[in-house]
Every structure is written in C-alpha cells, then in structure tokens.
Design a protein around this motif. Structure first.
Motif, short mmCIF file in Angstrom:
data_model
loop_
_atom_site.label_atom_id
_atom_site.label_comp_id
_atom_site.label_asym_id
_atom_site.label_seq_id
_atom_site.Cartn_x
_atom_site.Cartn_y
_atom_site.Cartn_z
N HIS A 140 36.03 31.02 25.91
CA HIS A 140 34.83 31.75 26.32
C HIS A 140 33.69 30.82 26.70
CE1 HIS A 140 34.07 30.91 22.07
NE2 HIS A 140 32.78 31.09 22.31
N VAL A 141 33.68 29.63 26.10
CA VAL A 141 32.57 28.73 26.38
C VAL A 141 32.60 28.29 27.84
CG1 VAL A 141 31.47 26.53 25.79
CG2 VAL A 141 32.53 27.92 23.99
N SER A 142 33.78 27.89 28.29
CA SER A 142 33.86 27.42 29.67
C SER A 142 33.69 28.59 30.64
CB SER A 142 35.16 26.62 29.87
OG SER A 142 36.10 27.33 30.63
N LEU A 143 34.29 29.73 30.30
CA LEU A 143 34.14 30.91 31.16
C LEU A 143 32.68 31.34 31.26
CD1 LEU A 143 37.14 32.98 29.74
CD2 LEU A 143 36.95 32.16 32.11
N GLY A 144 32.06 31.44 30.10
CA GLY A 144 30.69 31.94 30.04
C GLY A 144 29.69 30.99 30.68
N GLY A 184 41.82 32.48 24.45
CA GLY A 184 41.32 31.12 24.69
C GLY A 184 41.34 30.27 23.43
N GLN A 185 41.25 30.93 22.30
CA GLN A 185 41.30 30.20 21.03
C GLN A 185 42.73 30.05 20.57
OE1 GLN A 185 38.11 29.41 19.88
NE2 GLN A 185 37.62 30.44 21.80
N LEU A 195 35.79 38.32 26.87
CA LEU A 195 35.80 37.31 27.93
C LEU A 195 37.17 36.68 28.06
CD1 LEU A 195 32.38 35.45 27.41
CD2 LEU A 195 32.88 37.42 28.87
N GLU A 196 37.72 36.30 26.93
CA GLU A 196 38.98 35.57 26.97
C GLU A 196 40.16 36.47 27.34
OE1 GLU A 196 39.38 33.18 23.42
OE2 GLU A 196 37.57 32.01 23.88
N SER A 197 40.08 37.73 26.94
CA SER A 197 41.18 38.65 27.25
C SER A 197 41.07 39.19 28.67
CB SER A 197 41.21 39.82 26.27
OG SER A 197 41.43 39.37 24.97
#
Length: 424
Positions: free
Chosen positions: A141-145, A344-345, A397-399
RNA sequence: GGUGAGGUGGCUGAGCGGUCGAAAGCGGCGCUUUGCUAAAGCGUUGUACCCCAAAAGGGUACCCAGGGUUCGAAUCCCUGCCUCACCGCCA
C-alpha cells in the motif's frame, strides 16, 4: 474487576483460571485474600467503636435535654473519637491496598476459552473468501498510495514525528467515505445508535475499561495523568452509562462511534511499522454493547458478524481467530479477532477485535441494571471494532490494485467516493 | 475567566446541631375491595459494606466530593467538582 465474593468462595477456581492467562498470576489470589481479611478485621473493629460512640453521643443528648451533667460521657466519647481517627486511617489504607490490587488483576478467561500462552495458539475459527490472484506481483500500500498521492508520510512526520499519517486528496476522501459507509451500515442495518463522544477522558474512565492502571505507558496522558487521549472509542462509549442503573427494559444497548484513537505503541518500534499498519493516531469505528448477562455471548456472535459484514460487503478475504487464554486482553473473557488479507504484505492484518468483558468493566464503572425482579445486577459489556480504518485501507488498496497501479473501488463504496477507481 | 444561585432518596420537595436513612406527595411493589377497567383503603418500597456457616437478625457508612469545628453534622465553616443564570473571551 473480579467479584470479591467469588475469590473468597472459590479461590481455587479463580487461581486456576488466572493461571491459564499467565502461570503465576494465580498467586494474586492469595495476596488478595490476605488483604481482604485484614481489611475486614479492621473494618469490624472500626464499626464497633462507631456503634459505641453513637450510643454514648445519643445518651449525652438525652442527659442535656434533662439538664443533667454529661462531662464524663463527653470525655469518654472524645477518647473514642481519637481511637476512631487512628483506626479509620488504617481502614482507608487497607481498603486502598485491596482495591488497587483488585484493579490490577485481569479478567478470568471464559471457562471454555482455548488454552495457550501466546498468539501462536490462537485457533482459526472460520475463513471467508479467498486470497485474490494477481497476474503480476502485488505491490504494497505504501508504494501504491505514494504513487497515487493518497497520503504523505514525510510531511506528517515533519509535523508530528514518525508514526503519524496525513491522508491527502483521494486518500482523505477514501477514509471519509469509509467512515460514512461504516456508520451508515451499523446504524441503518445493524441497529446501533450513533454517538460522537469526547476524545479526551478522565483517568477514572480509563481505569473503568481496564486501559489503566496496567497500560499507562501506552496512552497519551495530559494534565499530569488526570486526563488521556482515548486509545479507542471503547473508553468513552463503555463509560457512557457509568454510575447508572439501567432498566432491563433498556437492554441491550447498541452504540457505534467513529473516533480517532491515540496510542504510543511503546515497545513496538520496528515491528510491522511500515506505512499505515501501526501508527500513533488512527480512526476507528467502534461498536459497544451493554447486555443482560444471559445474552452476552449471543450478542458477541452478532457483533462479530456485524464487523465481518464490513469485509464481506467490500469483498475482502478474511479469517476469524479466537484468542487463546494467554493472548486475551486485560479486561476480556473472550475475544474474536478478524484479520483481513493484505496481498502486498503477504499476511493477515487485525482489523477488528470483538470481545466480551462480561461484568468485569461494569463493576469498575459501577454500571448496573435492574432486572425484572427489581434487583440490581451488573450487565455485561462488549466491544468490537467495526472496523479500524488504516488497515482496512491497506487491504482495500492492496486487494483492489491493478497491473497499472490503479485501484478498483468496491461497489458499495463508489457512491461515497464518487469514483469507481483510484488512478493518477 | 468573572459574578450570582443551587446541589437531599426513582422523581418533586421539607428538614431547629442530638431520637433524621431523613417529613410529605408522586411513582413502584404487594394485599383488600371489584364482572373488567378505573378509583379507593391498607401495607411495603435506597445503596454499599461488616458481624453471623447461611437464613433470621444485628451493626456501620452514605443527604455532590474532600477536609474542618463539635461529645455529636443533611444542618455550621473551608476547598473542590458539577448544574443553572448573566457578563467577558473564543471555533
């Protein structure tokens, strides 16, 4: 707080159950019994002297009414008064010693709780949905966000230090939309009554839910420890009816609140601290119930289902685990954690914890209800997240991520977001 | 922040420093009367803790909280908290 009578009458049972939390905890039973017996002896002595004094004082009044002398009695009563003062201090000290130990003893795990010493013993109760498949390597989520401009960790840290988040643009709207969605869901469909409570509470309210005295290092305190920023809305919601006697007709109570939660997270530096997963301030929608004792476990199941519904509607894969005796929170007799899958995790994240404190908190906050016979009893209090926002956002976000880095927004959220996906 | 008023039992509301856990009314509960309802009459009706194996019974404390005066405090004094009113400041 445990019931003193239970400790007195069934010390073995209490000892045994406390030991399932932490071997050695059971020793507290002997300490408390000792303090209890000292306190009672002193109290009995004190009351005898009081009775004597009251009797003599009354006689003085009668003598005076008849205009007779009462000097000797007065001297005697004065002496009793001196004894009283001394003894009274000892009683107060004994009382406080007992009370403070009582406040530091955790709740008894439910009789049929799974025994175990730590999280590795927590059984998975059920699983919903499946891990989403990606034809690319899912990002976190960090990179996506960051790419989508949903939050700004650097600037938040600049303002407040590490562990704080600033949601920006669509990220802020995502959180707001989720809050709205959650509150609408729980009020309109699950029957909860919405409250917007204070975020700053008195020390005794923290003690009331069991957040204190044990975990002071986890809370943000103000005014020399007389006030605290809430670590969860459980504190103001559960304390809402403190010192009250409700009617059985008013039960069960269903409350929901959205609040920020403030936690120092002392000692967890470096542990799952990346991004939104563990922060000092986060928003949460919290559910609290006050129920009659006989229906509290039924209500716990319903509450857990209400929290699960959130993830189901958002199409997020999750599992429910039961906390074993060694992993239970201080005030809780039974807890279900709901863990959402974060691709993502590559792990499950706790987004909700649904618990029954039974009458443990009710005793501490002196919350009672009158049953059908008119007798005062302690109700059971329950609480559950429905749900925590940051980790829910991580999962969304990750899903929902797509190959190009855009994010699909689940259907029920689209109206709140005024968008079907997040993209640059 | 300032000034003023006030905080008594489920509610309303009395209360001279001694027999006040607290009058009275309302409400609640029980019984009687009644074809049912209503009404009336009678009785009953707080909480916590201690002694007692328990029940019965007895005792202590509690009139916002904490101190003080007194042989004795709901009643007198001080402090704090809260509520209400007005003023100031403020999103």
């Amino acid at each position: 707080m445990l019931e003193m009578r239970l400790i007195r009458e069934q010390p073995d049972l209490v000892r045994e159950r406390l030991n399932t939390r932490d071997p050695g905890l059971g020793k507290q039973v002997d300490a408390i019994l000792e303090l209890d017996s000292i306190r009672r002896q002193l109290e009995t002595q004190l009351q005898r002297i009081h009775a004597e004094r009251n009797k003599l004082s009354k006689e003085i009044g009668q003598l005076r009414a008849k205009k007779e002398t009462s000097i000797e009695l007065e001297t005697k009563v004065r002496e009793l008064g001196d004894d009283l003062a001394v003894l009274n201090e000892r009683v107060i000290a004994a009382d406080e010693a007992q009370r403070s130990l009582m406040l530091s003893i955790p709740n008894l795990p439910h009789a049929r709780a799974v025994k175990g010493s730590d999280a590795s013993a927590n059984p998975v109760i059920r699983v919903w949905g499946e891990k989403p498949e990606f034809d690319f390597t899912p990002r976190d989520h960090v990179s996506l966000g960051n790419e989508l401009g949903l939050f700004d960790f650097e600037r938040a840290a600049k303002i407040s230090g590490s562990g704080f988040i600033a949601y920006t643009g669509m990220g802020a709207r995502l959180q707001r939309g989720l809050i709205q969605f959650l509150l609408d869901l729980h009020t309109a469909e699950h029957g909860y009554f919405e409250i917007s409570p204070p975020y700053l509470v008195r020390r005794y309210s923290m003690v009331g839910t069991g957040a204190l005295p044990k975990f002071e290092q986890d809370a943000y305190g103000l005014d020399d420890g007389e006030a605290f920023l809430i670590p969860t809305a459980e504190v103001p919601l559960t304390n809402f009816h403190r010192e009250e006697a409700l009617s059985y007709r008013d039960l069960p109570k269903y409350y929901v609140a959205q609040t920020p939660c403030f936690r120092r997270e002392a000692g967890s530096a470096g542990k799952e601290t990346r991004g939104l997963i563990r922060v000092h301030q986060f928003d949460k929608v919290e559910l609290v119930k006050i129920t009659e004792p006989h229906q509290s476990y039924l209500e716990l199941d319903k509450m857990t289902a209400d929290a699960e519904r959130v993830l189901q509607l958002l199409g997020l894969h999750y599992r429910v685990i039961e906390l074993c005796t060694g992993d239970l929170g201080f005030s809780m007799a039974k807890t279900y954690d709901i863990e959402v899958w974060a691709p993502g995790q590559g792990s499950y994240l706790e987004v909700s914890s649904c618990s029954n404190a039974e009458d443990f908190q009710a005793r501490r906050i002196n919350l009672k209800f009158k049953d059908a016979e008119g007798k005062n009893r302690y109700p059971h209090t329950l609480n559950g997240s429905g749900t925590a926002l940051p980790r829910l956002i991580v999962a969304l976000l990750e899903s929902g991520q797509q190959k190009d880095g855009s994010i699909k927004i689940p259907e029920p959220l689209q109206n709140y977001m005024k968008a079907a996906e997040l993209r640059k």
